[in-house]
Design a protein around this motif. Structure first.
Motif, PDB file in Angstrom:
ATOM      1  N   CYS A 188      38.374  46.090  37.808  1.00  0.00           N
ATOM      2  CA  CYS A 188      39.646  45.216  37.857  1.00  0.00           C
ATOM      3  C   CYS A 188      40.342  46.003  36.554  1.00  0.00           C
ATOM      4  O   CYS A 188      40.090  45.411  35.348  1.00  0.00           O
ATOM      5  CB  CYS A 188      39.309  43.674  37.936  1.00  0.00           C
ATOM      6  N   PRO A 189      41.025  47.234  37.032  1.00  0.00           N
ATOM      7  CA  PRO A 189      41.246  47.919  35.053  1.00  0.00           C
ATOM      8  C   PRO A 189      42.626  46.749  35.042  1.00  0.00           C
ATOM      9  O   PRO A 189      42.781  45.869  35.635  1.00  0.00           O
ATOM     10  CB  PRO A 189      42.304  49.242  35.744  1.00  0.00           C
ATOM     11  N   PRO A 190      42.660  46.794  33.418  1.00  0.00           N
ATOM     12  CA  PRO A 190      44.381  45.883  33.446  1.00  0.00           C
ATOM     13  C   PRO A 190      45.462  46.370  34.323  1.00  0.00           C
ATOM     14  O   PRO A 190      45.811  47.390  34.749  1.00  0.00           O
ATOM     15  CB  PRO A 190      44.592  46.681  32.028  1.00  0.00           C
ATOM     16  N   LEU A 191      45.898  45.013  34.196  1.00  0.00           N
ATOM     17  CA  LEU A 191      47.569  45.732  35.213  1.00  0.00           C
ATOM     18  C   LEU A 191      48.659  46.689  35.060  1.00  0.00           C
ATOM     19  O   LEU A 191      48.808  46.765  36.100  1.00  0.00           O
ATOM     20  CB  LEU A 191      48.324  44.021  35.725  1.00  0.00           C
ATOM     21  N   SER A 199      41.445  33.544  36.148  1.00  0.00           N
ATOM     22  CA  SER A 199      42.936  34.482  37.012  1.00  0.00           C
ATOM     23  C   SER A 199      42.043  36.737  36.483  1.00  0.00           C
ATOM     24  O   SER A 199      42.093  37.113  37.974  1.00  0.00           O
ATOM     25  CB  SER A 199      43.773  35.308  35.875  1.00  0.00           C
ATOM     26  N   LEU A 200      41.036  36.184  36.043  1.00  0.00           N
ATOM     27  CA  LEU A 200      40.376  37.765  35.660  1.00  0.00           C
ATOM     28  C   LEU A 200      38.631  37.072  36.727  1.00  0.00           C
ATOM     29  O   LEU A 200      38.852  38.646  37.634  1.00  0.00           O
ATOM     30  CB  LEU A 200      39.201  37.503  34.648  1.00  0.00           C
ATOM     31  N   THR A 201      38.422  36.395  36.981  1.00  0.00           N
ATOM     32  CA  THR A 201      37.862  35.688  38.084  1.00  0.00           C
ATOM     33  C   THR A 201      38.409  36.179  39.594  1.00  0.00           C
ATOM     34  O   THR A 201      37.713  37.007  40.162  1.00  0.00           O
ATOM     35  CB  THR A 201      37.346  34.534  37.935  1.00  0.00           C
ATOM     36  N   LEU A 259      38.448  39.656  40.115  1.00  0.00           N
ATOM     37  CA  LEU A 259      37.801  40.589  40.810  1.00  0.00           C
ATOM     38  C   LEU A 259      37.272  39.778  42.395  1.00  0.00           C
ATOM     39  O   LEU A 259      36.527  41.117  42.684  1.00  0.00           O
ATOM     40  CB  LEU A 259      36.433  40.451  39.827  1.00  0.00           C
ATOM     41  N   ILE A 260      37.299  38.913  42.015  1.00  0.00           N
ATOM     42  CA  ILE A 260      37.077  38.700  43.968  1.00  0.00           C
ATOM     43  C   ILE A 260      38.004  39.082  44.602  1.00  0.00           C
ATOM     44  O   ILE A 260      37.552  39.831  46.009  1.00  0.00           O
ATOM     45  CB  ILE A 260      36.643  37.301  44.124  1.00  0.00           C
ATOM     46  N   ASN A 261      38.760  39.111  44.675  1.00  0.00           N
ATOM     47  CA  ASN A 261      40.341  39.870  45.273  1.00  0.00           C
ATOM     48  C   ASN A 261      39.802  41.451  45.529  1.00  0.00           C
ATOM     49  O   ASN A 261      39.888  41.291  46.836  1.00  0.00           O
ATOM     50  CB  ASN A 261      41.526  39.207  44.465  1.00  0.00           C
ATOM     51  N   ARG A 262      39.049  42.223  44.369  1.00  0.00           N
ATOM     52  CA  ARG A 262      39.214  43.173  44.093  1.00  0.00           C
ATOM     53  C   ARG A 262      38.075  43.643  45.179  1.00  0.00           C
ATOM     54  O   ARG A 262      37.848  44.510  46.058  1.00  0.00           O
ATOM     55  CB  ARG A 262      38.557  44.340  42.838  1.00  0.00           C
ATOM     56  N   THR A 263      36.614  42.383  45.673  1.00  0.00           N
ATOM     57  CA  THR A 263      36.067  42.389  46.295  1.00  0.00           C
ATOM     58  C   THR A 263      35.632  42.003  47.264  1.00  0.00           C
ATOM     59  O   THR A 263      34.544  42.247  48.143  1.00  0.00           O
ATOM     60  CB  THR A 263      34.214  41.781  45.233  1.00  0.00           C
ATOM     61  N   LYS A 264      36.422  41.219  48.057  1.00  0.00           N
ATOM     62  CA  LYS A 264      36.500  40.116  48.802  1.00  0.00           C
ATOM     63  C   LYS A 264      36.095  41.399  50.389  1.00  0.00           C
ATOM     64  O   LYS A 264      35.285  40.812  51.375  1.00  0.00           O
ATOM     65  CB  LYS A 264      37.133  39.946  49.142  1.00  0.00           C
ATOM     66  N   ALA A 265      36.656  42.658  50.684  1.00  0.00           N
ATOM     67  CA  ALA A 265      36.308  43.074  51.847  1.00  0.00           C
ATOM     68  C   ALA A 265      34.496  43.085  52.310  1.00  0.00           C
ATOM     69  O   ALA A 265      34.677  43.309  53.127  1.00  0.00           O
ATOM     70  CB  ALA A 265      37.125  44.748  51.647  1.00  0.00           C
ATOM     71  N   GLY A 308      36.505  52.900  44.157  1.00  0.00           N
ATOM     72  CA  GLY A 308      35.818  52.788  45.519  1.00  0.00           C
ATOM     73  C   GLY A 308      34.353  52.022  45.055  1.00  0.00           C
ATOM     74  O   GLY A 308      33.645  51.289  45.569  1.00  0.00           O
ATOM     75  N   ILE A 309      34.426  51.788  43.532  1.00  0.00           N
ATOM     76  CA  ILE A 309      32.998  51.429  43.852  1.00  0.00           C
ATOM     77  C   ILE A 309      32.753  49.500  43.945  1.00  0.00           C
ATOM     78  O   ILE A 309      32.253  48.896  44.100  1.00  0.00           O
ATOM     79  CB  ILE A 309      32.462  51.105  41.724  1.00  0.00           C
ATOM     80  N   GLU A 310      34.254  49.075  44.074  1.00  0.00           N
ATOM     81  CA  GLU A 310      34.644  47.357  44.363  1.00  0.00           C
ATOM     82  C   GLU A 310      34.199  47.342  45.926  1.00  0.00           C
ATOM     83  O   GLU A 310      32.774  46.779  46.204  1.00  0.00           O
ATOM     84  CB  GLU A 310      35.431  47.105  43.921  1.00  0.00           C
ATOM     85  N   ASP A 311      33.618  47.961  46.653  1.00  0.00           N
ATOM     86  CA  ASP A 311      33.251  48.385  47.801  1.00  0.00           C
ATOM     87  C   ASP A 311      32.114  48.446  48.463  1.00  0.00           C
ATOM     88  O   ASP A 311      31.415  48.328  48.870  1.00  0.00           O
ATOM     89  CB  ASP A 311      33.396  49.174  48.582  1.00  0.00           C
ATOM     90  N   MET A 312      31.483  49.177  47.209  1.00  0.00           N
ATOM     91  CA  MET A 312      29.795  48.868  46.766  1.00  0.00           C
ATOM     92  C   MET A 312      29.042  47.211  46.812  1.00  0.00           C
ATOM     93  O   MET A 312      28.213  47.247  46.721  1.00  0.00           O
ATOM     94  CB  MET A 312      29.084  50.125  46.295  1.00  0.00           C
ATOM     95  N   ILE A 313      30.082  46.241  46.282  1.00  0.00           N
ATOM     96  CA  ILE A 313      29.174  45.801  45.444  1.00  0.00           C
ATOM     97  C   ILE A 313      29.591  44.532  46.748  1.00  0.00           C
ATOM     98  O   ILE A 313      30.040  44.098  47.330  1.00  0.00           O
ATOM     99  CB  ILE A 313      30.394  44.647  44.621  1.00  0.00           C
TER     100      ILE A 313
END
Length: 131
Positions: A76-79, A107-109, A112-118, A87-92
């Motif tokens: 999650c790079p800064p806003l 907010s950071l957590t 992170l969850i939002n980026r990896t939820k898929a 594409g790394i978030e899809d591997m988690i």
């Protein structure tokens, strides 16, 4: 060549991609505490080894207070950053944040969850209440 000479000057040995993939699957399946370090080191060997080990490395990342900041900046790079998703978030698949106490803000957590939820299949919340 002397015995113990650290510089190998012989021909380069290339393993087939299938063999490297089997090696990485074996390393990832071991329950050693150094599995994460081994997978990280194998990413640095060559492009073939990187391709075979990167998905195992991020499948269930070992998060600690020491590496949490770098991990979240990677996923999650800064806003205001103009970096695109890599594409790394899809591997988690499994995210265990139990060892993280005060390193993460809510907010950071949630980012992170939002980026990896898929792709996320399992999640353990941080030690501090998440509400």
């Amino acid at each position: 060549m002397k015995i113990g000479d650290p510089i190998y000057r012989g021909a380069e040995v290339r393993l087939p991609a299938e063999v490297v993939t089997m090696i990485m699957a074996y390393v990832a399946s071991s329950n050693s505490p150094d599995t994460q370090k081994s997978l990280w080191a194998s990413c640095l060997v060559s492009k073939t080894w990187y391709a075979a080990s990167i998905s195992h490395l991020y499948y269930s990342p070992h998060l600690s207070p020491r590496n949490f900041d770098l991990f979240t900046r990677t996923i999650c790079p800064p806003l205001k950053a103009r970096r695109t998703r890599i594409g790394i978030e899809d591997m988690i698949k499994h995210l265990d944040m139990r060892e993280i106490a005060y390193e993460s803000s809510n907010s950071l957590t949630s980012r992170l969850i939002n980026r990896t939820k898929a792709s996320l299949q399992g999640f353990h919340s941080p030690a501090v209440t998440f509400s």
